[in-house]
Design an enzyme around this catalytic site. Structure first.
Site, PDB file in Angstrom:
ATOM      1  N   LEU A  36       0.555  -8.044   7.461  1.00  0.00           N
ATOM      2  CA  LEU A  36       0.495  -8.605   8.881  1.00  0.00           C
ATOM      3  C   LEU A  36       1.211  -9.596   9.018  1.00  0.00           C
ATOM      4  CD1 LEU A  36      -2.960  -7.259   9.895  1.00  0.00           C
ATOM      5  CD2 LEU A  36      -0.805  -6.299  10.575  1.00  0.00           C
ATOM      6  N   ARG A  37       1.735 -10.330   8.144  1.00  0.00           N
ATOM      7  CA  ARG A  37       2.452 -11.586   8.179  1.00  0.00           C
ATOM      8  C   ARG A  37       2.086 -12.956   8.854  1.00  0.00           C
ATOM      9  NH1 ARG A  37       4.926  -9.318   3.890  1.00  0.00           N
ATOM     10  NH2 ARG A  37       6.603  -7.913   4.336  1.00  0.00           N
TER      11      ARG A  37
ATOM     12  N   ASP B 198      -1.003  -8.578  -4.220  1.00  0.00           N
ATOM     13  CA  ASP B 198       0.267  -7.638  -3.887  1.00  0.00           C
ATOM     14  C   ASP B 198       1.462  -8.437  -3.404  1.00  0.00           C
ATOM     15  OD1 ASP B 198       1.499  -5.069  -3.599  1.00  0.00           O
ATOM     16  OD2 ASP B 198       1.521  -6.056  -1.252  1.00  0.00           O
TER      17      ASP B 198
ATOM     18  N   HIS C 111      -1.010  -4.568  -7.972  1.00  0.00           N
ATOM     19  CA  HIS C 111       0.614  -4.509  -7.714  1.00  0.00           C
ATOM     20  C   HIS C 111       0.993  -4.162  -8.983  1.00  0.00           C
ATOM     21  CE1 HIS C 111       4.785  -5.374  -5.953  1.00  0.00           C
ATOM     22  NE2 HIS C 111       4.837  -5.523  -7.248  1.00  0.00           N
TER      23      HIS C 111
ATOM     24  N   HIS D 202       0.441   1.286  -4.230  1.00  0.00           N
ATOM     25  CA  HIS D 202       1.740   2.063  -3.951  1.00  0.00           C
ATOM     26  C   HIS D 202       2.433   2.760  -5.554  1.00  0.00           C
ATOM     27  CE1 HIS D 202       2.840  -1.900  -5.200  1.00  0.00           C
ATOM     28  NE2 HIS D 202       2.927  -2.362  -4.035  1.00  0.00           N
TER      29      HIS D 202
ATOM     30  N   ASN E 258       9.667  -2.348  -2.858  1.00  0.00           N
ATOM     31  CA  ASN E 258       9.181  -2.426  -4.023  1.00  0.00           C
ATOM     32  C   ASN E 258       7.618  -1.923  -4.091  1.00  0.00           C
ATOM     33  OD1 ASN E 258       9.059  -3.524  -6.762  1.00  0.00           O
ATOM     34  ND2 ASN E 258       8.231  -5.687  -6.202  1.00  0.00           N
TER      35      ASN E 258
ATOM     36  N   ASP F 271       1.714   0.525   2.863  1.00  0.00           N
ATOM     37  CA  ASP F 271       2.547  -0.676   2.488  1.00  0.00           C
ATOM     38  C   ASP F 271       3.399  -1.132   3.762  1.00  0.00           C
ATOM     39  OD1 ASP F 271       3.618  -2.649   1.007  1.00  0.00           O
ATOM     40  OD2 ASP F 271       4.883  -1.571  -0.175  1.00  0.00           O
TER      41      ASP F 271
ATOM     42  N   HIS G 247       9.804  -6.997   8.105  1.00  0.00           N
ATOM     43  CA  HIS G 247      10.728  -8.229   7.695  1.00  0.00           C
ATOM     44  C   HIS G 247      11.674  -8.515   9.019  1.00  0.00           C
ATOM     45  CE1 HIS G 247       9.709  -8.806   3.654  1.00  0.00           C
ATOM     46  NE2 HIS G 247       9.683  -7.459   3.371  1.00  0.00           N
TER      47      HIS G 247
ATOM     48  N   PRO H  65      12.402  -6.877  -0.130  1.00  0.00           N
ATOM     49  CA  PRO H  65      11.969  -5.402  -0.311  1.00  0.00           C
ATOM     50  C   PRO H  65      10.885  -5.107   0.671  1.00  0.00           C
ATOM     51  CG  PRO H  65      10.841  -6.879  -1.917  1.00  0.00           C
ATOM     52  CD  PRO H  65      11.721  -7.642  -1.188  1.00  0.00           C
TER      53      PRO H  65
END
Ligand SMILES: NC(=O)N[C@@H](CC(=O)O)C(=O)O
Ligand SMILES: [Zn+2]
Length: 421
Positions: free
Chosen positions: A55-56, A146, A173, A226, A272, A299, A303, A317
């Site tokens: 969610l950044r 992650d 990860h 992932h 990734n 995932d 960006h 990525p």
């Protein structure tokens, strides 16, 4: 609170019926409602649950916020998302996880459940305050670095041991960093042809093999993020057959896209772990159907334009995924509604210990659900995404299924395919 009657809806692909949503729950029988929705041809699923969302916020609100990511999730049919810890500052303290949790409540579009970091600053050196995050208001049960692998086996062992006390999970990860230095894409024929440094399948498989042994040794719960290779599926299959407490996820993009797309040098395909071969895609699909892979997780990795629209080598990525996850899975699995509900709602809720989500939609259950029109087709237009970022690999692609409505505890978050707030 407005009540809703979903007229002629198919619950999980069953024959048409009426579903009454009243006072936040699925009411028994039909009956009168304030609003009637003609749900002819629509399928009701328990609200989707995503165990892997970026969610950044805090830190990169230009790429996504808790609110914009929550809106994207609701539009994708989700009622709960787990927010990864690789924010800035990192979610490695009770303070940060509580902040994310509170922002999620304020947005009120999905239940946002923070994931805590395993190590301080994701640096892989020192264990973070897992206990403080677990006992915080955010009630964290899943921990992950992650974006980075917990590469140190002793630290991984200690983290697994630590969370055992409260039945927590370490979500790994899986990437042996020494084997992926400078890696740009999957290591194979295509990387050789393009002259790009490869990310070998064994870098993932070696960590999963080590971690299932560690989890077995200490009797703790491991979740593998992932999963991307056929070899990883075999490691998981063997571990599960031995009774190791391991669960695993696959992303929609690893179920559909291959490393051939890197030949375009379009960084939208940089992710990734990297996109793999057709043989891997086939193995992942089979594993998801069989249950060797338990769940689909997006995932969702938004960006900003400057981090994606640049030379391949410099691009970050990651791909956005919340708004296209169900359509992609529908295109891969077809209309197997029971399977889709299990892999995208029930199993993730069960793994996370999240109550009220992933229900069977029987009378009395909390009205967390989504309504899908399986007959609709949509051409993905990045400009239409609710996410603050546009890095979808599906621009211009026609995908099946449209999310018509989503309800969170009986309140619509999406109606007529549009976010309510
Ligand atoms: N998947 C990605 O390519 N990127 C993720 C990190 C991650 O999930 O590893 C991100 O945070 O951008
Ligand atoms: Zn990751």
């Amino acid at each position: 609170m407005t009540s809703y009657l979903l007229k002629g809806v198919s619950v999980l692909g069953g024959s048409p019926t009426d579903l009454l949503i009243k006072d936040g729950v699925i009411a028994s029988g039909g009956g009168k409602a304030d609003e009637t929705i003609d749900a002819t041809g629509l399928v009701a699923l328990p609200g989707l649950v995503d165990l892997h969302t970026h969610l950044r916020e805090p830190g990169r609100e230009d790429a996504e916020t808790v609110e914009t990511g929550s809106r994207a999730a609701a539009l994708g049919g989700y009622t709960a998302v787990f927010a990864m810890a690789n924010t800035s500052p990192v979610a490695d303290t009770a303070g940060v996880v509580e902040q994310v949790w509170r922002l999620g409540r304020e947005a009120g579009l999905v239940d946002v459940q923070p994931i805590g970091a395993v190590t301080v600053g994701l640096a892989g050196k020192q264990m973070a305050e897992l206990g403080a995050m677990a006992t915080s208001a955010a009630n964290v049960r899943i921990f992950s670095d992650d974006g980075h692998c917990v590469a140190d086996p002793r630290l991984m062992r200690r983290a697994l041991e630590y969370v055992k006390a409260f039945d927590g999970i370490i979500a790994q990860h899986a990437e042996e960093p020494r084997l992926t230095e400078g890696a740009q894409m999957h290591e194979g024929e295509v990387s050789t042809r393009l002259g790009l440094t490869g990310w070998p399948a064994v870098a993932e498989e070696a960590i999963i093999a080590r971690d299932v042994l560690l989890a077995e040794h200490v009797g703790s719960r491991l979740h593998v993020c992932h999963v991307s290779t056929a070899g990883s599926v075999e490691v998981l299959r063997q571990a599960k057959a031995r009774g190791v407490r391991v669960t695993a996820e696959v992303t929609p993009h690893h179920l559909l896209l291959t490393d051939e797309l890197a030949a375009s040098y379009d960084p939208v395909y940089k992710v990734n772990p990297p996109l793999r071969t057709g043989k891997d895609v086939e193995a992942l699909r089979q594993a998801l159907i069989e249950g060797v892979i338990d769940i689909v997780a997006t995932d969702h990795a938004p960006h900003a334009v400057e981090d994606k629209e640049c030379e391949w080598a410099y691009a970050r990525p990651g791909m956005v995924g919340l708004e296209t996850a169900l359509p992609v899975v529908l295109s891969v699995l077809g209309e197997q509604w029971e399977l889709i509900a299990e892999r995208m709602s029930r199993a993730p809720a069960r793994i996370a210990g999240l109550t009220g989500h992933g229900t069977d939609l029987s009378p009395g259950s909390p009205a967390n659900l989504t309504l899908v029109d399986p007959a609709a087709r949509r051409v993905v237009d990045p400009a239409e995404l609710a996410s603050r970022s546009r890095n979808t690999p599906y621009a211009g692609t026609t995908l099946p299924g449209r999310i018509v409505a989503t309800f969170l505890r009986g309140e619509p978050t999406v109606l007529d395919g549009k976010a309510v707030k």
